[in-house]
Design a protein around this motif. Structure first.
Motif, PDB file in Angstrom:
ATOM      1  N   ARG A 164      -9.098  17.336  91.621  1.00  0.00           N
ATOM      2  CA  ARG A 164      -8.766  16.332  90.614  1.00  0.00           C
ATOM      3  C   ARG A 164      -7.917  16.852  89.467  1.00  0.00           C
ATOM      4  O   ARG A 164      -7.187  16.090  88.842  1.00  0.00           O
ATOM      5  CB  ARG A 164     -10.064  15.735  90.037  1.00  0.00           C
ATOM      6  CG  ARG A 164     -10.933  15.041  91.062  1.00  0.00           C
ATOM      7  CD  ARG A 164     -10.215  13.863  91.686  1.00  0.00           C
ATOM      8  NE  ARG A 164     -11.053  13.157  92.657  1.00  0.00           N
ATOM      9  CZ  ARG A 164     -10.616  12.165  93.427  1.00  0.00           C
ATOM     10  NH1 ARG A 164      -9.352  11.781  93.324  1.00  0.00           N
ATOM     11  NH2 ARG A 164     -11.418  11.578  94.285  1.00  0.00           N
ATOM     12  N   SER A 165      -8.005  18.135  89.157  1.00  0.00           N
ATOM     13  CA  SER A 165      -7.386  18.627  87.929  1.00  0.00           C
ATOM     14  C   SER A 165      -5.943  19.090  88.105  1.00  0.00           C
ATOM     15  O   SER A 165      -5.224  19.268  87.112  1.00  0.00           O
ATOM     16  CB  SER A 165      -8.220  19.770  87.339  1.00  0.00           C
ATOM     17  OG  SER A 165      -8.390  20.798  88.300  1.00  0.00           O
ATOM     18  N   TYR A 166      -5.500  19.304  89.319  1.00  0.00           N
ATOM     19  CA  TYR A 166      -4.105  19.675  89.552  1.00  0.00           C
ATOM     20  C   TYR A 166      -3.694  19.209  90.948  1.00  0.00           C
ATOM     21  O   TYR A 166      -4.542  18.882  91.781  1.00  0.00           O
ATOM     22  CB  TYR A 166      -3.878  21.182  89.395  1.00  0.00           C
ATOM     23  CG  TYR A 166      -4.720  22.049  90.307  1.00  0.00           C
ATOM     24  CD1 TYR A 166      -4.255  22.429  91.571  1.00  0.00           C
ATOM     25  CD2 TYR A 166      -5.976  22.492  89.920  1.00  0.00           C
ATOM     26  CE1 TYR A 166      -5.026  23.219  92.408  1.00  0.00           C
ATOM     27  CE2 TYR A 166      -6.750  23.278  90.752  1.00  0.00           C
ATOM     28  CZ  TYR A 166      -6.269  23.643  92.000  1.00  0.00           C
ATOM     29  OH  TYR A 166      -7.025  24.412  92.833  1.00  0.00           O
ATOM     30  N   ASP A 167      -2.375  19.189  91.191  1.00  0.00           N
ATOM     31  CA  ASP A 167      -1.846  18.647  92.439  1.00  0.00           C
ATOM     32  C   ASP A 167      -1.143  19.686  93.306  1.00  0.00           C
ATOM     33  O   ASP A 167      -0.896  19.447  94.484  1.00  0.00           O
ATOM     34  CB  ASP A 167      -0.843  17.513  92.137  1.00  0.00           C
ATOM     35  CG  ASP A 167      -1.471  16.401  91.337  1.00  0.00           C
ATOM     36  OD1 ASP A 167      -2.374  15.731  91.867  1.00  0.00           O
ATOM     37  OD2 ASP A 167      -1.065  16.211  90.165  1.00  0.00           O
ATOM     38  N   LEU A 168      -0.837  20.840  92.720  1.00  0.00           N
ATOM     39  CA  LEU A 168      -0.007  21.819  93.412  1.00  0.00           C
ATOM     40  C   LEU A 168      -0.298  23.206  92.878  1.00  0.00           C
ATOM     41  O   LEU A 168      -0.499  23.392  91.679  1.00  0.00           O
ATOM     42  CB  LEU A 168       1.478  21.462  93.178  1.00  0.00           C
ATOM     43  CG  LEU A 168       2.556  22.469  93.559  1.00  0.00           C
ATOM     44  CD1 LEU A 168       2.711  22.537  95.072  1.00  0.00           C
ATOM     45  CD2 LEU A 168       3.890  22.090  92.914  1.00  0.00           C
ATOM     46  N   ILE A 169      -0.328  24.201  93.765  1.00  0.00           N
ATOM     47  CA  ILE A 169      -0.259  25.609  93.383  1.00  0.00           C
ATOM     48  C   ILE A 169       1.166  26.052  93.702  1.00  0.00           C
ATOM     49  O   ILE A 169       1.565  26.099  94.871  1.00  0.00           O
ATOM     50  CB  ILE A 169      -1.266  26.477  94.172  1.00  0.00           C
ATOM     51  CG1 ILE A 169      -2.700  26.001  93.936  1.00  0.00           C
ATOM     52  CG2 ILE A 169      -1.110  27.939  93.787  1.00  0.00           C
ATOM     53  CD1 ILE A 169      -3.211  26.245  92.546  1.00  0.00           C
ATOM     54  N   ASP A 170       1.956  26.333  92.665  1.00  0.00           N
ATOM     55  CA  ASP A 170       3.368  26.607  92.915  1.00  0.00           C
ATOM     56  C   ASP A 170       3.584  28.039  93.398  1.00  0.00           C
ATOM     57  O   ASP A 170       2.633  28.815  93.564  1.00  0.00           O
ATOM     58  CB  ASP A 170       4.213  26.275  91.684  1.00  0.00           C
ATOM     59  CG  ASP A 170       4.065  27.275  90.550  1.00  0.00           C
ATOM     60  OD1 ASP A 170       3.354  28.290  90.712  1.00  0.00           O
ATOM     61  OD2 ASP A 170       4.662  27.048  89.474  1.00  0.00           O
TER      62      ASP A 170
END
Length: 230
Positions: free
Chosen positions: A126-132
Motif C-alpha cells: 500500500r505504501s509504494y508502487d515501485l522499487i526503482d
C-alpha cells in the motif's frame, strides 16, 4: 424468379449463423434488428433472406473481424488511451460511470517503471508502487486535468509516507497525453499537503505539487518519444 427480399421456409436462422461463424447469437440478432428492423410480431424465429444472411457473413466473417481488429492492433498506446478517454467521457455522460480515471493509475505506474527501472510492487503493498533501479521505494500518483478542472484539484489521498520519493503525473483528460511530472520527497509532501479527517489522510493540491516538486517531465518525454520544444 425469386425475390431475395422475401424469406423462404428453408432460410437460415441467427442460430445457424451463430454456429457457422462462432459469434454469439445475440450479436447477430442485434445486428439484424439494427439493420433490418424488428422481427415479424407473429414469430420469434427469424428466418433470413439470402441478402440478410450475406449481410451477417460480411459483418461477422473472418475478413470483417480482422479488418476491425487491425486498427486497434496497430495503434500506439497514446492513441488507444485517447480512444478510451472518449469512450469514458460518453459513458460518464450517460451516467454509466462516475469518473474518468481508469486506467490512469496502471498507466502511470507503467510509465514510471519504464523511466525509473526496477520492478513494480505487488498490489498488496500500500505504501509504494515501485522499487526503482536505485532501490528507492517510489509512490506513484496521477490524475487527469481538463480546462474545466478546479484550480484546487488534488491527487488521491496520502495515508502513509513509508516511501523514499513520490512521482506525480498529470495527464490530459481528453487524450491521456502527459502534461508534466514531478518528484517530491515525503517530508515536502507532508508540509505542503493539508490534513483531511474526511479521508483520514493528506491531500496535495496539483498546483502545489507543480510548484514544489522537482520537474522530471523531460525524462518521461524522452521515453515516450516526445520532442523537446525549442
Amino acid at each position: 424468379m425469386n425475390d431475395s427480399s422475401e424469406p423462404c421456409d428453408a432460410g437460415l436462422t441467427p442460430a445457424d449463423l451463430s454456429r457457422e461463424l462462432d459469434v454469439p447469437q445475440k450479436r447477430i440478432r442485434d445486428y439484424l434488428r439494427a439493420t433490418y428492423g424488428l422481427l415479424d410480431g407473429e414469430t420469434t424465429r427469424w428466418r433470413l433472406t439470402e441478402d440478410q444472411a450475406a449481410g451477417v457473413r460480411d459483418r461477422f466473417g473472418a475478413g470483417a473481424e480482422s479488418s476491425e481488429e487491425q486498427p486497434l492492433h496497430g495503434a500506439s498506446v497514446p492513441d488507444l488511451l485517447g480512444q478510451y478517454a472518449e469512450i469514458l467521457a460518453e459513458l460518464r455522460a450517460r451516467g454509466i460511470v462516475r469518473t474518468s480515471n481508469a486506467p490512469l493509475g496502471d498507466y502511470a505506474e507503467y510509465l514510471t517503471q519504464q523511466v525509473y527501472g526496477g520492478e513494480l510492487a505487488a498490489n498488496s503493498v500500500r505504501s509504494y508502487d515501485l522499487i526503482d533501479a536505485e532501490g528507492r521505494r517510489v509512490q506513484v500518483k496521477a490524475r487527469t486535468l481538463a480546462p474545466t478542472t478546479s484550480p484546487s484539484s488534488v491527487f488521491s489521498v496520502f495515508r502513509s509516507f513509508d516511501f523514499d520519493v513520490a512521482v506525480l503525473l498529470v495527464f490530459s483528460q481528453k487524450t491521456y497525453e502527459l502534461h508534466w511530472a514531478v518528484e517530491m520527497e515525503p517530508a515536502t509532501i507532508e508540509q505542503a499537503a493539508r490534513w483531511s479527517s474526511h479521508v483520514n489522510g493528506r491531500l496535495l493540491r496539483v498546483a502545489l505539487a507543480r510548484r514544489h516538486g522537482i520537474d522530471v517531465t523531460v525524462r518521461f518525454d524522452r521515453m515516450l518519444g516526445v520532442e523537446e520544444a525549442g
